[in-house]
Design an enzyme around this catalytic site. Structure first.
Site, short mmCIF file in Angstrom:
data_model
loop_
_atom_site.label_atom_id
_atom_site.label_comp_id
_atom_site.label_asym_id
_atom_site.label_seq_id
_atom_site.Cartn_x
_atom_site.Cartn_y
_atom_site.Cartn_z
N TYR A 66 0.84 -1.20 0.03
CA TYR A 66 0.15 0.09 0.01
C TYR A 66 0.93 1.17 -0.02
O TYR A 66 1.79 1.47 0.85
CB TYR A 66 -0.88 0.10 1.15
CG TYR A 66 -2.10 -1.24 1.33
CD1 TYR A 66 -2.19 -1.76 0.13
CD2 TYR A 66 -2.62 -1.35 2.29
CE1 TYR A 66 -3.39 -2.57 0.14
CE2 TYR A 66 -3.82 -2.20 2.53
CZ TYR A 66 -4.01 -2.90 1.27
OH TYR A 66 -5.23 -3.91 1.12
N PHE B 254 -13.37 -3.57 0.17
CA PHE B 254 -14.29 -2.75 -0.33
C PHE B 254 -15.75 -2.98 0.04
O PHE B 254 -16.61 -3.20 -0.75
CB PHE B 254 -14.28 -3.15 -2.02
CG PHE B 254 -12.96 -2.91 -2.53
CD1 PHE B 254 -12.04 -2.18 -2.04
CD2 PHE B 254 -12.83 -3.37 -3.93
CE1 PHE B 254 -11.00 -1.57 -2.83
CE2 PHE B 254 -11.41 -3.03 -4.52
CZ PHE B 254 -10.67 -2.28 -4.00
N LEU C 17 -17.73 -0.94 0.91
CA LEU C 17 -18.65 0.14 0.37
C LEU C 17 -18.71 0.17 -1.28
O LEU C 17 -19.20 1.08 -1.79
CB LEU C 17 -18.36 1.46 0.82
CG LEU C 17 -18.24 1.91 2.27
CD1 LEU C 17 -17.76 3.16 2.70
CD2 LEU C 17 -19.66 1.55 3.12
N ALA C 18 -18.15 -0.78 -1.85
CA ALA C 18 -18.14 -1.08 -3.09
C ALA C 18 -17.77 0.21 -4.07
O ALA C 18 -18.15 0.89 -4.64
CB ALA C 18 -19.64 -1.39 -3.91
N SER C 19 -16.33 0.34 -3.39
CA SER C 19 -15.46 1.55 -4.32
C SER C 19 -16.21 2.72 -3.83
O SER C 19 -16.07 3.64 -4.68
CB SER C 19 -15.24 1.12 -5.51
OG SER C 19 -14.62 0.08 -5.66
N GLY C 20 -17.07 3.09 -2.94
CA GLY C 20 -17.78 4.37 -2.45
C GLY C 20 -19.05 4.53 -2.94
O GLY C 20 -19.79 5.35 -2.42
N LEU C 21 -19.55 3.44 -3.51
CA LEU C 21 -20.84 3.65 -4.21
C LEU C 21 -21.90 3.47 -3.13
O LEU C 21 -23.16 4.20 -3.10
CB LEU C 21 -21.32 2.65 -5.20
CG LEU C 21 -20.82 2.51 -6.61
CD1 LEU C 21 -21.16 1.42 -7.54
CD2 LEU C 21 -21.02 3.92 -7.31
N LEU C 22 -21.67 2.84 -2.01
CA LEU C 22 -22.76 2.74 -0.81
C LEU C 22 -22.29 3.65 0.41
O LEU C 22 -22.95 3.72 1.41
CB LEU C 22 -22.62 1.61 -0.17
CG LEU C 22 -22.79 0.12 -1.35
CD1 LEU C 22 -22.72 -1.25 -0.64
CD2 LEU C 22 -24.38 0.24 -1.62
#
Length: 307
Positions: A51, A199, A201-206
């Site tokens: 990372y 993930f 939040l599904a790459s931020g979608l959620l």
């Protein structure tokens, strides 16, 4: 904060993902996020040697400082990076753990995770080497990531007499990505493995930041993806996001809270590890880990975003 277990480790149900450190935020911002997480009661910090081009471990170690003993420190190894061939051989594990210990500024890693399967190395060799590190006090527990059910079964069969095996598996899992339900969660239940979703939040979608028909807000992850974001924000997916948001708000909660609550409703899930680039995001994540919806709400999630 409610706690759950990963092997012998006790962790809060909300953890901090450190993949942004050294990549999206620098040393000073990392210190601010880590301080906010500690003050909010987060005790699971999850990073990896790759990372931020290895900076994540360095920045995290510096930010923790004298508060290192307050937390469960998790990192990962096995993915190749500059000067490191990667993999899970006994020889490579020795190199990787020493490098991570140095960057993190600590004498032990609480949860040491194989970042990806190594098809070239027998899993028995990997588990044997990790057991040696436990015996030496350099790691306390070890887990895996991106393993399928067959790999988990094979790893369990390779545990030496009197030795330890993987205590956790970290795979992608969210309301919008449900592959672990095809065997991995069942195997976790049978074997007593803790599950750590990445993930979440599904790459931020959620997260509630994105709306159908609108471009990703400036500064967000998907905005940085450019054209790649179009696949993530397809009409079908955004319709599901809108319906999920309506469901959450009808219950007096946010979409972010629904995403956390849904994951924590699955018994193998020990902690929802979410990244943050600002202290206020840490506070929102901790708050999101408090809701426990009933069966009716969970069934409606399945209707909107079926397995």
């Amino acid at each position: 904060m409610e706690t759950r277990t990963i092997g012998s480790l006790t962790v809060g149900v909300v953890g901090l993902g450190c993949n942004n450190f050294g990549m999206r935020i620098g040393r000073r911002e990392t210190a601010d996020v880590v301080s906010a997480a500690l003050d909010a009661g987060i005790n699971l910090f999850d990073t990896a040697d790759i990372y931020g081009g290895t900076k994540s471990e360095t920045y995290l170690g510096e930010a923790l400082g004298a508060r290192r003993d307050e937390i469960v420190l998790a990192t990962k190894f096995g993915v190749p990076y500059e000067g490191h061939e990667g993999g899970a051989s006994a020889t490579y594990i020795r190199t990787a753990v020493e490098d991570s210990l140095t960057r993190l500024g600590t004498d032990r890693i609480d949860l040491y995770q194989l970042h990806a399967p190594d098809q070239k190395t027998p899993v028995a060799e990997t588990i044997g080497a990790l057991n040696e590190l436990v015996g030496e006090g350099k790691i306390r527990e070890f887990g895996c990531s991106n393993f399928n059910p067959a790999m988990l079964v094979e790893a369990a069969a390779a545990v030496p007499d009197g030795g330890a095996g993987f205590v956790s598996v970290q795979n992608q899992y969210s309301i919008l990505y449900r592959e672990p339900e095809d065997g991995v969660l069942d195997e976790c239940g049978r074997s007593g493995l803790a599950f750590l979703p990445f993930f979440p939040l599904a790459s931020g979608l959620l997260s509630g930041k994105y709306q159908a028909g609108e471009a990703p807000p400036e500064g967000t992850r998907l905005a940085a993806w450019g054209d790649r974001a179009k696949d993530e924000m397809s009409e079908e997916r955004m319709a599901k996001v809108a319906a999920l948001q309506e469901l959450a708000e009808g219950e007096g909660h946010t979409l972010l809270e629904l995403a956390f609550a849904w994951l924590l409703a699955h018994p193998p899930v020990a902690s929802v590890i979410a990244g943050a680039t600002k202290p206020e995001q840490v506070a929102a994540n901790v708050a999101a880990g408090q809701w426990r919806p009933g069966a009716e709400v969970l069934a409606r999630v399945d209707d909107i975003a079926p397995r």
